[in-house]
Design a protein around this motif. Sequence first.
Motif, mmCIF file in Angstrom:
data_model
loop_
_atom_site.group_PDB
_atom_site.id
_atom_site.type_symbol
_atom_site.label_atom_id
_atom_site.label_comp_id
_atom_site.label_asym_id
_atom_site.label_seq_id
_atom_site.Cartn_x
_atom_site.Cartn_y
_atom_site.Cartn_z
ATOM 1 N N PRO A 1 19.940 24.351 31.019
ATOM 2 C CA PRO A 1 19.136 25.485 31.497
ATOM 3 C C PRO A 1 18.172 25.111 32.619
ATOM 4 C CG PRO A 1 19.274 25.515 29.111
ATOM 5 C CD PRO A 1 19.888 24.220 29.556
ATOM 6 N N GLY A 2 18.254 25.913 33.695
ATOM 7 C CA GLY A 2 17.372 25.724 34.834
ATOM 8 C C GLY A 2 17.819 24.655 35.815
ATOM 9 N N LYS A 3 18.807 23.847 35.436
ATOM 10 C CA LYS A 3 19.246 22.752 36.303
ATOM 11 C C LYS A 3 20.703 22.898 36.739
ATOM 12 C CE LYS A 3 16.052 19.395 34.220
ATOM 13 N NZ LYS A 3 15.946 18.087 33.515
ATOM 14 N N LEU A 4 21.585 23.074 35.756
ATOM 15 C CA LEU A 4 23.010 23.090 36.074
ATOM 16 C C LEU A 4 23.749 24.002 35.102
ATOM 17 C CD1 LEU A 4 25.464 21.831 37.642
ATOM 18 C CD2 LEU A 4 25.565 20.127 35.806
ATOM 19 N N ALA A 5 24.655 24.796 35.643
ATOM 20 C CA ALA A 5 25.546 25.621 34.826
ATOM 21 C C ALA A 5 26.924 25.604 35.476
ATOM 22 C CB ALA A 5 25.022 27.044 34.705
ATOM 23 N N LEU A 6 27.929 25.209 34.724
ATOM 24 C CA LEU A 6 29.288 25.089 35.245
ATOM 25 C C LEU A 6 30.258 25.789 34.309
ATOM 26 C CD1 LEU A 6 31.479 23.837 37.122
ATOM 27 C CD2 LEU A 6 31.437 21.824 35.617
ATOM 28 N N LYS A 7 31.160 26.591 34.894
ATOM 29 C CA LYS A 7 32.197 27.241 34.099
ATOM 30 C C LYS A 7 33.517 27.173 34.846
ATOM 31 C CE LYS A 7 33.141 31.263 31.201
ATOM 32 N NZ LYS A 7 32.590 32.539 30.665
ATOM 33 N N LEU A 8 34.550 26.716 34.148
ATOM 34 C CA LEU A 8 35.891 26.595 34.698
ATOM 35 C C LEU A 8 36.836 27.457 33.884
ATOM 36 C CD1 LEU A 8 35.946 22.695 35.022
ATOM 37 C CD2 LEU A 8 35.361 24.335 36.829
ATOM 38 N N GLY A 9 37.782 28.097 34.555
ATOM 39 C CA GLY A 9 38.713 28.950 33.841
ATOM 40 C C GLY A 9 40.090 28.945 34.477
ATOM 41 N N THR A 10 41.107 29.186 33.669
ATOM 42 C CA THR A 10 42.472 29.338 34.148
ATOM 43 C C THR A 10 43.138 30.454 33.346
ATOM 44 O OG1 THR A 10 44.580 28.213 34.541
ATOM 45 C CG2 THR A 10 43.363 27.578 32.575
ATOM 46 N N SER A 11 43.967 31.246 34.008
ATOM 47 C CA SER A 11 44.559 32.426 33.379
ATOM 48 C C SER A 11 46.030 32.541 33.750
ATOM 49 C CB SER A 11 43.819 33.703 33.815
ATOM 50 O OG SER A 11 42.427 33.582 33.653
ATOM 51 N N PHE A 12 46.776 33.266 32.898
ATOM 52 C CA PHE A 12 48.190 33.516 33.152
ATOM 53 C C PHE A 12 48.553 34.898 32.626
ATOM 54 C CE2 PHE A 12 52.594 33.588 31.629
ATOM 55 C CZ PHE A 12 53.261 33.344 32.825
ATOM 56 N N ILE A 13 49.388 35.613 33.388
ATOM 57 C CA ILE A 13 49.864 36.938 32.977
ATOM 58 C C ILE A 13 51.353 37.037 33.279
ATOM 59 C CG2 ILE A 13 49.654 39.437 33.302
ATOM 60 C CD1 ILE A 13 46.851 38.975 34.386
ATOM 61 N N ALA A 14 52.122 37.535 32.334
ATOM 62 C CA ALA A 14 53.516 37.917 32.544
ATOM 63 C C ALA A 14 53.609 39.379 32.136
ATOM 64 C CB ALA A 14 54.460 37.056 31.700
ATOM 65 N N SER A 15 53.878 40.248 33.106
ATOM 66 C CA SER A 15 53.760 41.679 32.848
ATOM 67 C C SER A 15 54.869 42.443 33.559
ATOM 68 C CB SER A 15 52.384 42.179 33.318
ATOM 69 O OG SER A 15 52.208 43.553 33.021
ATOM 70 N N ARG A 16 54.880 43.754 33.325
ATOM 71 C CA ARG A 16 55.870 44.632 33.926
ATOM 72 C C ARG A 16 55.184 45.928 34.331
ATOM 73 N NH1 ARG A 16 61.467 44.820 33.669
ATOM 74 N NH2 ARG A 16 62.393 46.865 34.019
ATOM 75 N N ALA A 17 55.569 46.477 35.475
ATOM 76 C CA ALA A 17 54.994 47.731 35.946
ATOM 77 C C ALA A 17 56.111 48.674 36.367
ATOM 78 C CB ALA A 17 54.049 47.487 37.121
ATOM 79 N N SER A 18 55.944 49.955 36.070
ATOM 80 C CA SER A 18 56.940 50.966 36.419
ATOM 81 C C SER A 18 56.235 52.256 36.788
ATOM 82 C CB SER A 18 57.905 51.235 35.243
ATOM 83 O OG SER A 18 58.582 50.065 34.847
ATOM 84 N N ASP A 19 56.903 53.051 37.615
ATOM 85 C CA ASP A 19 56.414 54.386 37.953
ATOM 86 C C ASP A 19 57.334 55.396 37.274
ATOM 87 O OD1 ASP A 19 54.900 56.395 39.293
ATOM 88 O OD2 ASP A 19 56.571 56.617 40.702
ATOM 89 N N TRP A 20 56.823 56.081 36.270
ATOM 90 C CA TRP A 20 57.655 56.971 35.470
ATOM 91 C C TRP A 20 57.548 58.410 35.959
ATOM 92 C CZ3 TRP A 20 61.142 55.319 31.972
ATOM 93 C CH2 TRP A 20 61.026 53.980 31.542
ATOM 94 N N VAL A 21 58.687 59.077 36.034
ATOM 95 C CA VAL A 21 58.769 60.479 36.456
ATOM 96 C C VAL A 21 59.451 61.273 35.352
ATOM 97 C CG1 VAL A 21 59.776 62.085 38.125
ATOM 98 C CG2 VAL A 21 58.847 59.904 38.894
#
Length: 260
Positions: free
Chosen positions: A91-111
């Motif tokens: 606190p007050g001196k150093l703050a570090l945050k590291l992150g990694t993410s992954f997504i496998a998804s699908r998108a469609s336009d429905w009529v």
Amino acid sequence: MRVGQFFTPIGIYNVDHGSPVLITAAIPYFISSRIFPTRQTGLMLYGSAFAGPWELGYNAYVSNGRNEDAPFAFDDNRGFGGRLHASYEDPGKLALKLGTSFIASRASDWVVNYRLTSFEPDIHATWSFREYIAAGDVSLDIGTTRLRAEAAVVRQVFDEGKRQGGAPDAWKTSTYAVAAHRLSFLNMEPFATGAVLHAPFFGHDTMFQFGGGLNFYITPDVTLRTQVLHTVTTVLRSDNPYTGPDFNTTSALARLILAF
């Protein structure tokens, strides 16, 4: 456990987008370009634990995929994703945050087409694609200096006969970085920012942004953010079928934030 619609756990801003986190007056184009789904609907498991001075956390979820059009499940295809992050704070001196993410998804336009000759509507997708996203982020505070950076790589693959406006399968990359330093003089915080997007869009394939601004912390509850941003859109690939003329824009923005 979380059930329902949630913000996709990816990067810095999309996870924690409160006023103290957002340094710039404008939302980074990394977010607003929708290079990844910002919201999803489904089931998420998340948690964290401490290992010495470090906090280690995770998110894992199954969802209906992109929710730009609707949060409903129009078919049985599901999206999957997760995030791993580690943070350290002195606190007050150093703050570090590291992150990694992954997504496998699908998108469609429905009529949905209703016909007078049938009680059954004609439901079909005009376009559909799969996307695979990998992203990383780093957040570093050293005293009153704040550094933020996020990056993502996306692979978009259209289904056969379901291309959106004839768009090709594509690789997309996006990144941005922000550096800010809080001054004791008038509680000001100057900052500089830069961003790059490489993806087929609007007759171009590459966008560069750079600029800066000045934040005024008037009171603990009142903040004024100002920003000037210059954007350059161009074509870097000679085989890009969507070639258009380069154009530049410069914008200025101010945002007054009141916290109650």
